[in-house]
Design an enzyme around this catalytic site. Structure first.
Site, PDB file in Angstrom:
ATOM      1  N   ALA A  58       0.877  -1.171   0.000  1.00  9.66           N
ATOM      2  CA  ALA A  58       0.000   0.000   0.000  1.00  9.66           C
ATOM      3  C   ALA A  58       0.915   1.222   0.000  1.00  9.66           C
ATOM      4  CB  ALA A  58      -0.897  -0.004   1.234  1.00  9.66           C
ATOM      5  N   HIS A 115      -3.112   6.364   8.886  1.00 12.72           N
ATOM      6  CA  HIS A 115      -2.851   4.961   8.549  1.00 12.72           C
ATOM      7  C   HIS A 115      -4.142   4.141   8.492  1.00 12.72           C
ATOM      8  CE1 HIS A 115      -0.486   1.379   7.936  1.00 12.72           C
ATOM      9  NE2 HIS A 115      -1.106   0.784   8.936  1.00 12.72           N
TER      10      HIS A 115
END
Length: 269
Positions: A111, A245
């Site tokens: 990611a 996050h």
């Protein structure tokens, strides 16, 4: 390190007797791909000799063996990062274990943040090359010829054939994918605006805090590599809001549905 690799491989062979041919490394929020695997045998990282233990949110932290179609897989549901305090050799030890166990190809996912203005969160990018901004790499120090040559070639760090297969699969599934250069940043902070400006000038399309060490080690070990990046957010200075996050994991989970569909076809070939 060679002895540690052999010890780890021997331990894993004692737990799972089939020979895997494909390895997968799953980035933040992408462990849903594990649902593809049949006849799973799971071992937590903490129970594997010489494996570090990562506690990062979005990483399952297990090694999973199993099958899909005619393929036998070894899947790292989670990975290790240099910014967690692990050395580059610790990070990449699993790559050499994969090689020792018989794996021929490794699929590395992550990611990451988008830099290319044609990208948007949720995009899937096939990695065609990398820029190492981590200040070090796993091959520093004395080279062990049993693991690979002193100066591995990086003309094609990510397999062109594998990328072409994935592009064909994406086309058939009507999934829009990108291609680009991935910059590996040490972290563990999200890059500054000035750093992103510099990285963009260098030619990077996306930036993240992983993948590059594993790619270097896999090429050193003579493995074929397919790199896939999920754009979970736009980089600092491109997006207007601050980084989070939890949002990264959420976007990775959403894009992971499409990525899983692609990998299902790829592994079934």
């Amino acid at each position: 390190m060679y002895d540690q690799i052999l010890e780890t491989a021997q331990f894993l062979k004692s737990k799972y007797t089939q020979t895997p041919t494909i390895g997968l490394i799953l980035g933040s929020g992408l462990s849903g791909i594990v649902d593809l695997i049949e006849d799973k045998y799971e071992i937590p990282f903490k129970d594997i000799p010489h494996f570090p233990t990562s506690s990062l949110e979005g990483h399952k932290g297990s090694l999973i063996f199993g099958t899909y179609g005619h393929k036998t897989l070894m899947v790292m549901a989670g990975r290790f990062h240099h910014y967690e305090g692990f050395t580059q050799k610790q990070i990449t030890l699993p790559i050499y274990v994969m090689k020792t166990l018989g794996i021929e190809e490794v699929i590395i996912t992550n990611a990451c943040g988008g830099i290319n203005l044609d990208f948007e969160p949720g995009d899937i990018m096939l990695i065609e090359d990398f820029i190492n901004l981590m200040g070090t790499n796993p091959l520093i120090g004395e080279n062990d010829e049993r693991l690979g040559v002193r100066f591995p070639d990086m003309t094609e760090p990510y397999s062109v054939d594998s990328r072409n297969k994935m592009k064909e699969i994406a086309h058939n599934l009507n999934i829009d994918i990108k291609e680009g250069v991935y910059a590996g940043f040490m972290g563990p902070y999200y890059e500054t605006k000035a750093e992103i400006k510099m990285i963009k000038t260098m030619g990077a399309d996306a930036v993240g805090m992983s993948t590059v060490p594993e790619t270097i080690a896999a090429n050193h070990a003579g493995l074929s590599v397919l790199g896939i990046a999920v754009i979970t957010n736009m980089a600092t200075g491109i997006q207007t809001k601050k980084h989070d996050h939890k949002h990264v994991v959420k976007m990775a989970n959403e894009a992971g549905i499409r990525l899983t569909a692609m990998l299902k076809e790829y592994l079934g070939m």
